[in-house]
Design a protein around this motif. Structure first.
Motif, short mmCIF file in Angstrom:
data_model
loop_
_atom_site.label_atom_id
_atom_site.label_comp_id
_atom_site.label_asym_id
_atom_site.label_seq_id
_atom_site.Cartn_x
_atom_site.Cartn_y
_atom_site.Cartn_z
N THR A 179 5.52 12.05 10.05
CA THR A 179 5.74 10.80 9.30
C THR A 179 4.42 10.07 9.06
N GLY A 180 3.45 10.26 9.97
CA GLY A 180 2.14 9.64 9.80
C GLY A 180 2.08 8.17 10.15
N ASP A 181 3.20 7.59 10.57
CA ASP A 181 3.21 6.16 10.89
C ASP A 181 3.05 5.95 12.39
N LEU A 182 3.33 4.73 12.86
CA LEU A 182 3.17 4.43 14.28
C LEU A 182 4.16 5.19 15.16
N GLY A 183 5.22 5.68 14.56
CA GLY A 183 6.16 6.48 15.32
C GLY A 183 5.68 7.90 15.54
N ASP A 184 4.53 8.21 14.97
CA ASP A 184 4.00 9.57 15.01
C ASP A 184 2.63 9.59 15.71
N LEU A 185 2.46 8.77 16.75
CA LEU A 185 1.21 8.75 17.50
C LEU A 185 1.03 10.09 18.24
N THR A 218 0.84 -1.20 0.00
CA THR A 218 0.00 0.00 0.00
C THR A 218 0.88 1.26 0.00
N PRO A 219 0.40 2.34 -0.59
CA PRO A 219 1.19 3.58 -0.65
C PRO A 219 1.31 4.23 0.72
N LYS A 220 2.54 4.46 1.13
CA LYS A 220 2.79 5.10 2.44
C LYS A 220 3.85 6.18 2.25
N PRO A 221 3.56 7.42 2.61
CA PRO A 221 2.25 7.88 3.12
C PRO A 221 1.25 8.04 2.00
N PRO A 222 -0.05 7.91 2.30
CA PRO A 222 -1.07 8.11 1.27
C PRO A 222 -1.15 9.58 0.88
N THR A 223 -1.17 9.86 -0.39
CA THR A 223 -1.15 11.26 -0.84
C THR A 223 -2.38 11.64 -1.65
N ALA A 264 -2.63 1.86 11.09
CA ALA A 264 -3.25 0.54 11.19
C ALA A 264 -2.52 -0.46 10.31
N VAL A 265 -2.11 -0.02 9.12
CA VAL A 265 -1.34 -0.90 8.23
C VAL A 265 -0.02 -1.30 8.90
N ASP A 266 0.68 -0.32 9.47
CA ASP A 266 1.94 -0.61 10.17
C ASP A 266 1.72 -1.61 11.30
N HIS A 290 -5.42 6.60 -2.60
CA HIS A 290 -4.48 5.96 -1.68
C HIS A 290 -5.16 5.67 -0.34
N HIS A 291 -5.90 6.63 0.16
CA HIS A 291 -6.60 6.45 1.44
C HIS A 291 -7.62 5.32 1.34
N ARG A 292 -8.33 5.26 0.22
CA ARG A 292 -9.30 4.18 0.02
C ARG A 292 -8.60 2.83 -0.03
N ASP A 293 -7.45 2.79 -0.69
CA ASP A 293 -6.69 1.54 -0.77
C ASP A 293 -6.29 1.05 0.62
N LEU A 294 -5.81 1.99 1.46
CA LEU A 294 -5.41 1.63 2.82
C LEU A 294 -6.60 1.10 3.61
N LEU A 295 -7.72 1.81 3.54
CA LEU A 295 -8.91 1.40 4.28
C LEU A 295 -9.41 0.03 3.81
N ASN A 296 -9.37 -0.20 2.50
CA ASN A 296 -9.86 -1.47 1.96
C ASN A 296 -9.02 -2.64 2.42
#
Length: 228
Positions: free
Chosen positions: A117-123, A26-31, A200-202, A35-41
């Motif tokens: 970063t938008g990932d789990l390191g960026d809670l 999946t594209p990370k970060p979603p731009t 959630a993907v991470d 991309h957002h729909r792909d992540l959610l799906n």
């Protein structure tokens, strides 16, 4: 029943590998909105996969809960880590904290410069607070179910002395197992719901890779010992 659930588990586990590959692609970060729909799906597909596992397990456990405590489809290492025939729900929170810490350290320079970063390191602070609250709630529920199993085990003498109905005791054990599995799935859902799709993907990748690693090491260990 053992062979049928073993076949299901092996097929389910293979499919989990395919789903994790989709998560990784999946594209990370979603731009873009796509991309957002792909992540959610793909997150939805993985969560549905876990729901399927627990639905099938629940139906099979109603017939023979003892088989799930023996878990012949699992390696000896996996069985040694089990809490009521499965993973301990609070493991989820340890995984979130460890993955968040690892990713935070790897992106520390960017974070200090103000880049997200938008990932789990960026809670966010709110997310950390909610994770902590969920952890406390889960610990209480986990302890309550552990106490139920302890009560069931303490009454084992009733079976030996012929003072208890065996079917009734087995039904009670099946209920304890159902409560444990419900808590496992509920905890997974709660954590995924408080994360962004990218986070959630991470998280789901990390959770699956932990499962893959434990199973792989356990199976190899059993083969060396001649157990498989």
């Amino acid at each position: 029943m053992t062979s049928s659930f073993t076949d299901f588990f092996e097929s389910w586990f293979d499919q989990l590998h395919h789903l994790v590959h989709q998560l990784s692609c999946t594209p990370k970060p979603p731009t873009t909105p796509d991309h957002h729909r792909d992540l959610l799906n793909v997150v939805h597909k993985v969560m549905s996969h876990y729901v399927e596992y627990y639905n099938v397990k629940s139906l099979a456990a109603q017939r023979d809960p003892l088989d799930f405590f023996a878990a012949p489809w699992a390696s000896t290492l996996e069985r040694s880590l089990h809490w009521i025939a499965g993973w301990r729900p609070t493991t989820v929170f340890h995984l979130v904290y460890s993955e968040s810490s690892i990713l935070f350290e790897s992106h520390i320079v960017d974070i200090l410069r103000g880049f997200s970063t938008g990932d789990l390191g960026d809670l966010s602070p709110t997310q950390f607070r909610r994770v902590s609250e969920l952890q406390c709630e889960t610990v209480k529920e986990e302890n309550a179910i552990t106490d139920e199993l302890s009560e069931w085990q303490d009454s084992a003498s009733e079976l030996v002395n012929g003072c208890a109905d065996l079917n009734e005791k087995i039904e009670r054990l099946a209920e304890v197992l159902r409560e444990a599995d419900d808590l496992r799935l509920k905890t997974l859902r709660r954590v995924v719901d408080l994360l962004t799709p990218q986070q959630a993907v991470d998280f789901l990748i990390a959770a699956a890779e932990l499962q893959f690693g434990v199973r792989g090491w356990g199976v190899n260990h059993d083969r060396r010992r001649g157990d498989v």
